[in-house]
Scaffold this motif. Structure first.
Motif, PDB file in Angstrom:
ATOM      1  N   GLY A  16       0.809  -1.205   0.000  1.00 22.05           N
ATOM      2  CA  GLY A  16       0.000   0.000   0.000  1.00 22.05           C
ATOM      3  C   GLY A  16       0.843   1.256   0.000  1.00 22.05           C
ATOM      4  N   ILE A  17       1.909   1.262   0.804  1.00 24.49           N
ATOM      5  CA  ILE A  17       2.818   2.414   0.851  1.00 24.49           C
ATOM      6  C   ILE A  17       3.446   2.639  -0.512  1.00 24.49           C
ATOM      7  CG2 ILE A  17       4.942   3.326   1.865  1.00 24.49           C
ATOM      8  CD1 ILE A  17       4.241   1.697   4.402  1.00 24.49           C
ATOM      9  N   ALA A  18       3.924   1.563  -1.124  1.00 23.03           N
ATOM     10  CA  ALA A  18       4.562   1.670  -2.441  1.00 23.03           C
ATOM     11  C   ALA A  18       3.579   2.201  -3.481  1.00 23.03           C
ATOM     12  CB  ALA A  18       5.100   0.313  -2.871  1.00 23.03           C
ATOM     13  N   LEU A  19       2.337   1.742  -3.428  1.00 18.46           N
ATOM     14  CA  LEU A  19       1.338   2.209  -4.385  1.00 18.46           C
ATOM     15  C   LEU A  19       1.020   3.688  -4.193  1.00 18.46           C
ATOM     16  CD1 LEU A  19      -1.167  -0.782  -4.555  1.00 18.46           C
ATOM     17  CD2 LEU A  19       0.365   0.025  -6.362  1.00 18.46           C
ATOM     18  N   VAL A  20       0.963   4.130  -2.944  1.00 17.53           N
ATOM     19  CA  VAL A  20       0.691   5.552  -2.699  1.00 17.53           C
ATOM     20  C   VAL A  20       1.795   6.409  -3.303  1.00 17.53           C
ATOM     21  CG1 VAL A  20       0.515   7.349  -0.940  1.00 17.53           C
ATOM     22  CG2 VAL A  20      -0.719   5.195  -0.653  1.00 17.53           C
ATOM     23  N   PHE A  21       3.044   6.084  -3.017  1.00 14.53           N
ATOM     24  CA  PHE A  21       4.155   6.848  -3.586  1.00 14.53           C
ATOM     25  C   PHE A  21       4.091   6.855  -5.113  1.00 14.53           C
ATOM     26  CE2 PHE A  21       6.472   6.690   0.500  1.00 14.53           C
ATOM     27  CZ  PHE A  21       7.041   7.957   0.498  1.00 14.53           C
ATOM     28  N   GLY A  22       3.932   5.681  -5.698  1.00 20.08           N
ATOM     29  CA  GLY A  22       3.963   5.581  -7.153  1.00 20.08           C
ATOM     30  C   GLY A  22       2.778   6.237  -7.823  1.00 20.08           C
ATOM     31  N   LEU A  23       1.585   6.038  -7.281  1.00 19.55           N
ATOM     32  CA  LEU A  23       0.394   6.609  -7.911  1.00 19.55           C
ATOM     33  C   LEU A  23       0.345   8.123  -7.764  1.00 19.55           C
ATOM     34  CD1 LEU A  23      -2.295   3.947  -6.922  1.00 19.55           C
ATOM     35  CD2 LEU A  23      -1.242   4.303  -9.169  1.00 19.55           C
ATOM     36  N   VAL A  24       0.791   8.637  -6.621  1.00 20.26           N
ATOM     37  CA  VAL A  24       0.836  10.091  -6.460  1.00 20.26           C
ATOM     38  C   VAL A  24       1.838  10.692  -7.444  1.00 20.26           C
ATOM     39  CG1 VAL A  24       1.468  11.977  -4.896  1.00 20.26           C
ATOM     40  CG2 VAL A  24       0.045  10.106  -4.075  1.00 20.26           C
ATOM     41  N   LEU A  25       3.005  10.066  -7.580  1.00 14.80           N
ATOM     42  CA  LEU A  25       3.983  10.583  -8.542  1.00 14.80           C
ATOM     43  C   LEU A  25       3.449  10.502  -9.965  1.00 14.80           C
ATOM     44  CD1 LEU A  25       6.757  11.742  -9.130  1.00 14.80           C
ATOM     45  CD2 LEU A  25       7.663   9.408  -9.213  1.00 14.80           C
ATOM     46  N   LEU A  26       2.770   9.405 -10.282  1.00 14.76           N
ATOM     47  CA  LEU A  26       2.185   9.259 -11.617  1.00 14.76           C
ATOM     48  C   LEU A  26       1.201  10.400 -11.895  1.00 14.76           C
ATOM     49  CD1 LEU A  26       0.818   5.943 -13.123  1.00 14.76           C
ATOM     50  CD2 LEU A  26      -0.474   8.056 -13.298  1.00 14.76           C
ATOM     51  N   ALA A  27       0.316  10.660 -10.947  1.00 13.87           N
ATOM     52  CA  ALA A  27      -0.674  11.720 -11.131  1.00 13.87           C
ATOM     53  C   ALA A  27      -0.012  13.089 -11.265  1.00 13.87           C
ATOM     54  CB  ALA A  27      -1.654  11.725  -9.954  1.00 13.87           C
ATOM     55  N   LEU A  28       0.993  13.340 -10.440  1.00 12.90           N
ATOM     56  CA  LEU A  28       1.679  14.630 -10.489  1.00 12.90           C
ATOM     57  C   LEU A  28       2.481  14.782 -11.786  1.00 12.90           C
ATOM     58  CD1 LEU A  28       2.908  14.880  -6.794  1.00 12.90           C
ATOM     59  CD2 LEU A  28       1.115  16.256  -7.876  1.00 12.90           C
ATOM     60  N   ALA A  29       3.014  13.675 -12.292  1.00 15.48           N
ATOM     61  CA  ALA A  29       3.778  13.736 -13.545  1.00 15.48           C
ATOM     62  C   ALA A  29       2.908  14.236 -14.688  1.00 15.48           C
ATOM     63  CB  ALA A  29       4.359  12.368 -13.880  1.00 15.48           C
ATOM     64  N   TYR A  30       1.687  13.716 -14.780  1.00 16.90           N
ATOM     65  CA  TYR A  30       0.797  14.155 -15.852  1.00 16.90           C
ATOM     66  C   TYR A  30       0.207  15.530 -15.580  1.00 16.90           C
ATOM     67  CZ  TYR A  30       1.091   9.508 -17.888  1.00 16.90           C
ATOM     68  OH  TYR A  30       1.557   8.354 -18.473  1.00 16.90           O
ATOM     69  N   THR A  31       0.038  15.876 -14.308  1.00 15.03           N
ATOM     70  CA  THR A  31      -0.539  17.175 -13.963  1.00 15.03           C
ATOM     71  C   THR A  31       0.470  18.304 -14.105  1.00 15.03           C
ATOM     72  OG1 THR A  31      -2.026  16.094 -12.379  1.00 15.03           O
ATOM     73  CG2 THR A  31      -1.724  18.481 -12.154  1.00 15.03           C
ATOM     74  N   LEU A  32       1.679  18.099 -13.592  1.00 14.68           N
ATOM     75  CA  LEU A  32       2.681  19.156 -13.552  1.00 14.68           C
ATOM     76  C   LEU A  32       3.740  19.029 -14.639  1.00 14.68           C
ATOM     77  CD1 LEU A  32       3.242  19.334  -9.683  1.00 14.68           C
ATOM     78  CD2 LEU A  32       1.701  20.708 -11.092  1.00 14.68           C
ATOM     79  N   GLY A  33       3.769  17.893 -15.319  1.00 14.35           N
ATOM     80  CA  GLY A  33       4.759  17.710 -16.365  1.00 14.35           C
ATOM     81  C   GLY A  33       4.775  18.815 -17.402  1.00 14.35           C
ATOM     82  N   PRO A  34       3.611  19.233 -17.908  1.00 14.61           N
ATOM     83  CA  PRO A  34       3.604  20.311 -18.905  1.00 14.61           C
ATOM     84  C   PRO A  34       4.044  21.664 -18.351  1.00 14.61           C
ATOM     85  CG  PRO A  34       1.579  19.020 -19.017  1.00 14.61           C
ATOM     86  CD  PRO A  34       2.277  18.621 -17.759  1.00 14.61           C
ATOM     87  N   VAL A  35       4.075  21.811 -17.030  1.00 12.62           N
ATOM     88  CA  VAL A  35       4.449  23.087 -16.423  1.00 12.62           C
ATOM     89  C   VAL A  35       5.938  23.139 -16.092  1.00 12.62           C
ATOM     90  CG1 VAL A  35       4.006  24.686 -14.510  1.00 12.62           C
ATOM     91  CG2 VAL A  35       2.137  23.294 -15.426  1.00 12.62           C
ATOM     92  N   SER A  36       6.452  22.077 -15.460  1.00 14.50           N
ATOM     93  CA  SER A  36       7.835  22.118 -14.986  1.00 14.50           C
ATOM     94  C   SER A  36       8.671  20.906 -15.390  1.00 14.50           C
ATOM     95  CB  SER A  36       7.844  22.223 -13.459  1.00 14.50           C
ATOM     96  OG  SER A  36       7.395  21.000 -12.873  1.00 14.50           O
ATOM     97  N   GLY A  37       8.029  19.873 -15.914  1.00 15.23           N
ATOM     98  CA  GLY A  37       8.736  18.623 -16.146  1.00 15.23           C
ATOM     99  C   GLY A  37       8.549  17.646 -15.016  1.00 15.23           C
ATOM    100  N   ALA A  38       7.999  18.119 -13.873  1.00 16.09           N
ATOM    101  CA  ALA A  38       7.681  17.257 -12.728  1.00 16.09           C
ATOM    102  C   ALA A  38       8.877  16.410 -12.279  1.00 16.09           C
ATOM    103  CB  ALA A  38       6.476  16.379 -13.042  1.00 16.09           C
ATOM    104  N   HIS A  39       9.988  17.085 -11.978  1.00 15.42           N
ATOM    105  CA  HIS A  39      11.133  16.360 -11.404  1.00 15.42           C
ATOM    106  C   HIS A  39      10.798  15.897  -9.998  1.00 15.42           C
ATOM    107  CE1 HIS A  39      14.190  18.729 -14.109  1.00 15.42           C
ATOM    108  NE2 HIS A  39      13.177  18.243 -14.789  1.00 15.42           N
ATOM    109  N   LEU A  40      10.430  16.846  -9.114  1.00 12.91           N
ATOM    110  CA  LEU A  40       9.982  16.582  -7.745  1.00 12.91           C
ATOM    111  C   LEU A  40      11.014  15.832  -6.917  1.00 12.91           C
ATOM    112  CD1 LEU A  40       6.299  15.509  -8.539  1.00 12.91           C
ATOM    113  CD2 LEU A  40       7.316  17.796  -8.541  1.00 12.91           C
ATOM    114  N   ASN A  41      12.270  15.948  -7.283  1.00 12.86           N
ATOM    115  CA  ASN A  41      13.332  15.182  -6.632  1.00 12.86           C
ATOM    116  C   ASN A  41      14.674  15.796  -7.028  1.00 12.86           C
ATOM    117  OD1 ASN A  41      15.291  13.267  -5.923  1.00 12.86           O
ATOM    118  ND2 ASN A  41      13.987  11.529  -6.450  1.00 12.86           N
ATOM    119  N   PRO A  42      15.457  16.312  -6.071  1.00 11.81           N
ATOM    120  CA  PRO A  42      16.753  16.905  -6.418  1.00 11.81           C
ATOM    121  C   PRO A  42      17.697  15.934  -7.123  1.00 11.81           C
ATOM    122  CG  PRO A  42      16.103  17.581  -4.216  1.00 11.81           C
ATOM    123  CD  PRO A  42      15.121  16.520  -4.648  1.00 11.81           C
ATOM    124  N   ALA A  43      17.582  14.638  -6.834  1.00 10.43           N
ATOM    125  CA  ALA A  43      18.444  13.664  -7.502  1.00 10.43           C
ATOM    126  C   ALA A  43      18.096  13.552  -8.983  1.00 10.43           C
ATOM    127  CB  ALA A  43      18.323  12.299  -6.824  1.00 10.43           C
TER     128      ALA A  43
END
Length: 246
Positions: free
Chosen positions: A39-66
């Protein structure tokens, strides 16, 4: 597609990282006993997936300094962009953890000190991994994440698959990394909860800042070997963020 870096892009990195940390750390620290590692793994992955499509066109959705560091070393973004993004991401990680901290204070008996979904090794690892093993694990796991990001956001990548590939990869990495270190693989994600947890979480934070950056650098090196970047193309892209099909 290239995105011109502006204040909206930086704000998107701040907000996206805050949301990723809030929901991911909430899953680990609050809901973990109920939803388990999957469940924890799915939350991390699904939230990132949603943010990637939502914010990708705005910033590229890196969301991670690495990820940002890997893109910088791979010649996909410029230094100024990388610095602005990294600052926004770290601030977002602290903000997301701060909002969650306020929320959990309303839960009777909830313990924040030394825990709060933070990362660690030794006695703070489910399997007791030592510092060297923790560094190696964080570096290798992050290398795979950044390598996937670099691969699926290339101009010739299949359209529309980047967000799904990155989100699913994060879920898989969290499943592997949870028993080892709690799975940081993101300096902003590790920094936020550690600052509020304090104690051993804060004293071990340095590893979860350094190891993911090392992993990002390794991924950039592999990507450059597989896809050499002409110098002229790298210079031309200094003020933009290549986000492929996000």
């Amino acid at each position: 597609m290239n995105i011109r870096v502006n204040d909206r892009a930086v704000a998107a990195e701040f907000a996206g990282t805050a949301l990723l940390v809030f929901f991911g750390v909430a899953a680990a620290a609050v809901a973990g006993p109920l939803i388990g590692p999957v469940g924890i793994a799915l939350v991390f992955g699904l939230v990132l997936l949603a943010l990637a499509y939502t914010l990708g066109p705005v910033s590229g959705a890196h969301l991670n300094p690495a990820v940002t560091f890997g893109l910088l070393l791979a010649g996909r973004i410029g230094l100024r962009t990388a610095v602005r993004y990294a600052v926004a991401q770290c601030a977002g990680g602290v903000a997301g953890a701060g909002v969650l901290y306020v929320l959990v204070r309303a839960i009777p008996g909830f313990t924040v000190h030394g825990a709060f979904g933070s990362n660690g090794w030794g006695t703070r690892s489910a399997v007791g991994i030592d510092g060297v093993g923790a560094f190696l694990a964080e570096a290798v796991l992050t290398m795979l994440l950044v390598l996937v990001v670099l691969g699926v956001t290339r101009r010739n990548a299949a359209p529309g698959v980047a967000g799904a590939a990155i989100g699913l990869t994060l879920s898989a990495l969290v499943l592997v990394g949870l028993p080892l270190t709690g799975c940081g693989i993101n300096p902003a994600r590790s920094m936020g909860p550690a600052l509020f947890a304090g104690g051993p979480a804060l004293s071990q934070l340095w590893l979860f800042l350094a190891a993911p950056l090392a992993g990002g650098a390794l991924a950039a090196g592999v990507d450059r070997l597989l896809h050499p970047v002409p110098r002229a193309a790298a210079v031309a892209g200094r003020d933009t963020v290549a986000v492929g099909s996000l």
